[in-house]
Design a protein around this motif. Structure first.
Motif, PDB file in Angstrom:
ATOM      1  N   VAL A 107       0.782  -0.418  10.134  1.00  0.00           N
ATOM      2  CA  VAL A 107       1.286   0.651   9.283  1.00  0.00           C
ATOM      3  C   VAL A 107       0.216   1.012   8.250  1.00  0.00           C
ATOM      4  CG1 VAL A 107       3.145   1.359   7.730  1.00  0.00           C
ATOM      5  CG2 VAL A 107       3.586  -0.345   9.523  1.00  0.00           C
ATOM      6  N   ASN A 108      -0.217   2.269   8.256  1.00  0.00           N
ATOM      7  CA  ASN A 108      -1.158   2.759   7.255  1.00  0.00           C
ATOM      8  C   ASN A 108      -0.502   3.900   6.485  1.00  0.00           C
ATOM      9  OD1 ASN A 108      -3.821   1.320   7.567  1.00  0.00           O
ATOM     10  ND2 ASN A 108      -3.487   1.954   9.692  1.00  0.00           N
ATOM     11  N   ARG A 109      -0.253   3.649   5.204  1.00  0.00           N
ATOM     12  CA  ARG A 109       0.478   4.621   4.390  1.00  0.00           C
ATOM     13  C   ARG A 109      -0.455   5.623   3.705  1.00  0.00           C
ATOM     14  NH1 ARG A 109       4.408   1.361   0.457  1.00  0.00           N
ATOM     15  NH2 ARG A 109       4.912   3.522  -0.131  1.00  0.00           N
ATOM     16  N   ASP A 110       0.038   6.839   3.575  1.00  0.00           N
ATOM     17  CA  ASP A 110      -0.590   7.837   2.724  1.00  0.00           C
ATOM     18  C   ASP A 110       0.300   7.929   1.484  1.00  0.00           C
ATOM     19  OD1 ASP A 110      -1.301  10.221   1.383  1.00  0.00           O
ATOM     20  OD2 ASP A 110      -2.119  11.065   3.235  1.00  0.00           O
ATOM     21  N   LYS A 113       1.209  11.488  -0.075  1.00  0.00           N
ATOM     22  CA  LYS A 113       2.117  12.338   0.696  1.00  0.00           C
ATOM     23  C   LYS A 113       3.453  11.669   0.998  1.00  0.00           C
ATOM     24  CE  LYS A 113      -1.635  14.822   3.041  1.00  0.00           C
ATOM     25  NZ  LYS A 113      -2.253  15.140   4.357  1.00  0.00           N
ATOM     26  N   GLY A 114       3.551  10.361   0.762  1.00  0.00           N
ATOM     27  CA  GLY A 114       4.786   9.652   1.086  1.00  0.00           C
ATOM     28  C   GLY A 114       5.029   9.533   2.572  1.00  0.00           C
ATOM     29  N   THR A 115       3.940   9.411   3.335  1.00  0.00           N
ATOM     30  CA  THR A 115       4.036   9.291   4.798  1.00  0.00           C
ATOM     31  C   THR A 115       3.297   8.045   5.262  1.00  0.00           C
ATOM     32  OG1 THR A 115       2.024  10.612   5.135  1.00  0.00           O
ATOM     33  CG2 THR A 115       4.135  11.796   5.058  1.00  0.00           C
ATOM     34  N   ALA A 116       3.410   7.750   6.551  1.00  0.00           N
ATOM     35  CA  ALA A 116       2.683   6.619   7.138  1.00  0.00           C
ATOM     36  C   ALA A 116       2.410   6.891   8.607  1.00  0.00           C
ATOM     37  CB  ALA A 116       3.470   5.323   6.990  1.00  0.00           C
ATOM     38  N   LYS A 117       1.294   6.377   9.057  1.00  0.00           N
ATOM     39  CA  LYS A 117       0.934   6.431  10.473  1.00  0.00           C
ATOM     40  C   LYS A 117       1.165   5.036  11.044  1.00  0.00           C
ATOM     41  CE  LYS A 117      -2.677   8.809  11.502  1.00  0.00           C
ATOM     42  NZ  LYS A 117      -4.106   9.221  11.611  1.00  0.00           N
ATOM     43  N   ILE A 118       1.928   4.964  12.129  1.00  0.00           N
ATOM     44  CA  ILE A 118       2.247   3.677  12.747  1.00  0.00           C
ATOM     45  C   ILE A 118       1.668   3.636  14.149  1.00  0.00           C
ATOM     46  CG2 ILE A 118       4.089   2.115  13.465  1.00  0.00           C
ATOM     47  CD1 ILE A 118       5.839   3.228  11.310  1.00  0.00           C
ATOM     48  N   ASN A 193       1.521  -5.381  10.689  1.00  0.00           N
ATOM     49  CA  ASN A 193       0.385  -5.329   9.765  1.00  0.00           C
ATOM     50  C   ASN A 193       0.529  -4.094   8.872  1.00  0.00           C
ATOM     51  OD1 ASN A 193      -2.020  -5.941   8.530  1.00  0.00           O
ATOM     52  ND2 ASN A 193      -3.307  -5.586  10.327  1.00  0.00           N
ATOM     53  N   TYR A 194       0.037  -4.193   7.634  1.00  0.00           N
ATOM     54  CA  TYR A 194       0.107  -3.091   6.683  1.00  0.00           C
ATOM     55  C   TYR A 194      -1.283  -2.790   6.142  1.00  0.00           C
ATOM     56  CZ  TYR A 194       5.021  -4.640   6.583  1.00  0.00           C
ATOM     57  OH  TYR A 194       6.287  -5.019   6.932  1.00  0.00           O
ATOM     58  N   ASP A 195      -1.395  -1.682   5.436  1.00  0.00           N
ATOM     59  CA  ASP A 195      -2.632  -1.421   4.697  1.00  0.00           C
ATOM     60  C   ASP A 195      -2.726  -2.403   3.533  1.00  0.00           C
ATOM     61  OD1 ASP A 195      -1.442   0.023   2.176  1.00  0.00           O
ATOM     62  OD2 ASP A 195      -0.526   0.988   3.905  1.00  0.00           O
ATOM     63  N   GLU A 196      -3.932  -2.569   2.997  1.00  0.00           N
ATOM     64  CA  GLU A 196      -4.185  -3.583   1.968  1.00  0.00           C
ATOM     65  C   GLU A 196      -3.312  -3.390   0.735  1.00  0.00           C
ATOM     66  OE1 GLU A 196      -7.958  -5.437  -0.586  1.00  0.00           O
ATOM     67  OE2 GLU A 196      -8.287  -3.907   0.941  1.00  0.00           O
ATOM     68  N   TRP A 199       0.191  -4.752   1.321  1.00  0.00           N
ATOM     69  CA  TRP A 199       0.147  -6.220   1.305  1.00  0.00           C
ATOM     70  C   TRP A 199       0.054  -6.740  -0.132  1.00  0.00           C
ATOM     71  CZ3 TRP A 199       1.756  -9.294   4.879  1.00  0.00           C
ATOM     72  CH2 TRP A 199       1.545  -9.053   6.243  1.00  0.00           C
ATOM     73  N   ASN A 200      -0.789  -6.122  -0.940  1.00  0.00           N
ATOM     74  CA  ASN A 200      -0.966  -6.597  -2.319  1.00  0.00           C
ATOM     75  C   ASN A 200       0.313  -6.443  -3.137  1.00  0.00           C
ATOM     76  OD1 ASN A 200      -3.606  -7.384  -1.905  1.00  0.00           O
ATOM     77  ND2 ASN A 200      -4.478  -5.443  -2.609  1.00  0.00           N
ATOM     78  N   MET A 201       1.038  -5.333  -2.917  1.00  0.00           N
ATOM     79  CA  MET A 201       2.303  -5.161  -3.628  1.00  0.00           C
ATOM     80  C   MET A 201       3.305  -6.230  -3.211  1.00  0.00           C
ATOM     81  SD  MET A 201       3.055  -1.063  -4.099  1.00  0.00           S
ATOM     82  CE  MET A 201       2.644  -0.493  -2.455  1.00  0.00           C
ATOM     83  N   LEU A 202       3.328  -6.572  -1.933  1.00  0.00           N
ATOM     84  CA  LEU A 202       4.222  -7.635  -1.447  1.00  0.00           C
ATOM     85  C   LEU A 202       3.862  -8.977  -2.081  1.00  0.00           C
ATOM     86  CD1 LEU A 202       4.377  -6.641   2.334  1.00  0.00           C
ATOM     87  CD2 LEU A 202       6.361  -6.847   0.813  1.00  0.00           C
TER      88      LEU A 202
END
Length: 533
Positions: A107-110, A113-118, A193-196, A199-202
């Motif tokens: 998962v890579n979030r923008d 824009k409040g979107t994500a590419k999976i 998997n997520y963008d960095e 992960w850091n917020m988690l």
């Protein structure tokens, strides 16, 4: 969870079930069970139960095939509105059951824009990732999103399905101040998997009491498990994976600790040969000592999980050189040495390894003598356990060399071929073992070759154990020098050492890339931790 993580591990290998082919049927059955569990969550419990009831009523006293079950579930789900009318449960189930792999989604979030590419791809942990047709493997994957502001809602119904497509885009995600979690509570059998930034917020959220209570137990375990295994596979930075362990200082649930003990064991052995290992042991003590001390002495009617957690904590603390543990172990071991009426079984098993690792040569030789003159009145399994501890635990090559002198060079009838096989297998568990073995074989090549080369199975095992476990450029150079000096002399083991060289080259690239990151993180962590005390 233990079985699920074993499934992840097995199906992420280059060659699943290559060692134990009998496991394949059991794995397939369990995977099917997980698919049924996933459908129960994603379709909704009521839809799932009603669909199965109608199937049973419509097929009483009739022959049916597996697809009839999926058709009944599809019809019920479309009727209830929990599945798009263009979807088919048969296709969803088939994508999971027919493929001997599991997917990984990234998962890579923008955030603006409040979107994500999976994206989805085959989950491969073991290197190299050169699996045939991996680009063609695609699954129907339920994308169930939990937001930081709605974590307390038990929502498992899938709003989006990846219908065997490599990539989808999703919208209406929270702003940059909030994380998301996909596949909460392992609804489907796949890591995420997520963008960095996510992960850091988690990681930061889990370090707060409110955060740990808001994220369910199995999800906390999943986040840890996924981060570490993705880092090991090369899909995530080890700095990010290490950040995900910071909340373990406060975590006390045995389910969440379970994957951590596995990671400490596996990863600790993997970096055993590098300079990073000592720092990693200090890091291990930092997290485990408070847990062990808080658990306190064993009580009479305590829960089994608490007993197991204390036992594991003590084992890994002793292995890492935790001073109170070493002192306690040597005191217990001393009773066995000095008091003739003290039986071996009165020594706690978790104390044997630390004494053989951190204790004196005299203590180690006492254990070796006991194995060599093992009482016939004792169980043979005790001798096997002791022999494995003698071989696998020492941190000095002096002890290993002494044993190899007896076993490989001396005419010692106390050690059978089965013992030698056991010793060679055990030596592969740590860098002191396999490094000492290789140096010993190099030094005594002529004699060892004459003695063992005609015993093909033993010879192949010897060369494999001496060369197959290195993972750094230094290790590659040692094995390559050995190969160059004796090329053409390896007989049946020629292909084994050549395979070892190919694998070490691959692992050395991983070590060159990751060990500096790990070392830098550990140095920063330890310096900050020490300065705060």
């Amino acid at each position: 969870m233990t079985i699920l993580y074993s499934l992840y591990y097995e199906l992420s290998k280059r060659y699943p079930h290559s060692r134990i082919t009998g496991m394949k049927q059991e794995t397939e059955s369990f995977k099917t069970e997980l698919v049924i569990r996933m459908l129960n969550f994603t379709l909704g419990k009521s839809t799932f139960q009603n669909g199965l009831r109608k199937f049973i009523l419509n097929h009483r006293y009739k022959t049916f095939i597996g697809d009839d079950i999926w058709v009944a579930l599809s019809n019920q789900a479309i009727k209830d509105g929990t599945l798009d009318s263009g979807f088919n449960i048969s296709y969803i189930a088939e994508s999971w059951i027919s493929q001997n792999r599991l997917p990984l989604i990234t998962v890579n979030r923008d955030y603006d824009k409040g979107t994500a590419k999976i994206n989805q791809k085959v989950y491969l942990r073991e290197r190299p990732h050169d699996v045939p047709d991996k680009e063609k493997m695609l699954w129907w994957i339920p994308i169930i999103i939990s937001r930081q502001d709605t974590l307390n809602l038990p929502n498992y119904t899938s709003k989006v399905w990846m219908n065997r497509t490599k990539e989808i885009n999703i919208a209406n995600l929270p702003d940059k101040s909030q994380f998301i979690i996909i596949n909460k509570e392992e609804v489907g059998p796949f890591p995420v998997n997520y963008d960095e930034e996510n992960w850091n917020m988690l990681s930061n959220f889990l370090q707060t009491a409110k955060g740990r209570s808001a994220i369910p137990t199995y999800t906390r375990a999943k986040l840890l498990h996924d981060a570490w295994n993705l880092a090991y596979a090369g899909d995530l930075s080890f700095a990010t994976a290490l950040n995900m362990t910071l909340f373990m200082k406060y975590e006390r649930n045995h389910i969440v600790w379970s994957p951590v003990f596995t990671f400490i064991d596996h990863f600790g052995r993997y970096i055993d040969m590098s300079e990073v290992h000592t720092k990693f042991e200090r890091y291990t003590i930092y997290f485990l000592a408070p847990l062990y001390e808080e658990l306190g002495p064993e009580s009479e009617n305590e829960e089994h999980c608490k007993t197991e957690m204390r036992k594991l904590a003590k084992t890994f603390l002793c292995r890492a050189g935790y001073p109170p543990c070493i002192a306690e172990a040597q005191k217990s071991f001393g009773m066995w040495i000095n008091e003739s009426n003290t039986d071996f079984d009165r020594i706690p098993k978790e104390y044997i390894c630390p004494v053989f690792k951190w204790g004196s040569m005299e203590e180690w030789k006492f254990g070796l003598k006991y194995v060599s003159q093992f009482p016939k009145s004792r169980l043979r399994s005790e001798r096997t356990f002791l022999l494995k501890m003698l071989v696998g635990c020492p941190s000095e090559d002096e002890k290993i060399n002494h044993l190899l002198d007896l076993v490989l060079l001396g005419p010692n009838s106390n050690f059978t071929e089965n013992d030698i096989n056991l010793i060679l297998n055990t030596l592969t568990g740590g860098s002191v073992g396999y490094t000492s073995l290789l140096k010993f074989v190099v030094k005594n090549w002529t004699f060892i070759r004459q003695r063992f080369q005609t015993k093909t199975n033993l010879w192949d095992k010897l060369i494999s154990s001496a060369t197959g476990m290195f993972a750094t450029q230094k290790g590659y150079n040692m094995v390559k020098d050995f190969y160059d000096q004796h090329v053409g002399q390896f007989g049946s083991a020629q292909h084994i050492i050549e395979k070892s060289l190919r694998n070490i080259k691959e692992e050395a690239q991983w070590s060159d890339q990751n060990l500096p990151v790990i070392e830098k993180w550990l140095e920063t962590f330890l310096s900050n931790t020490i300065s705060k005390k």
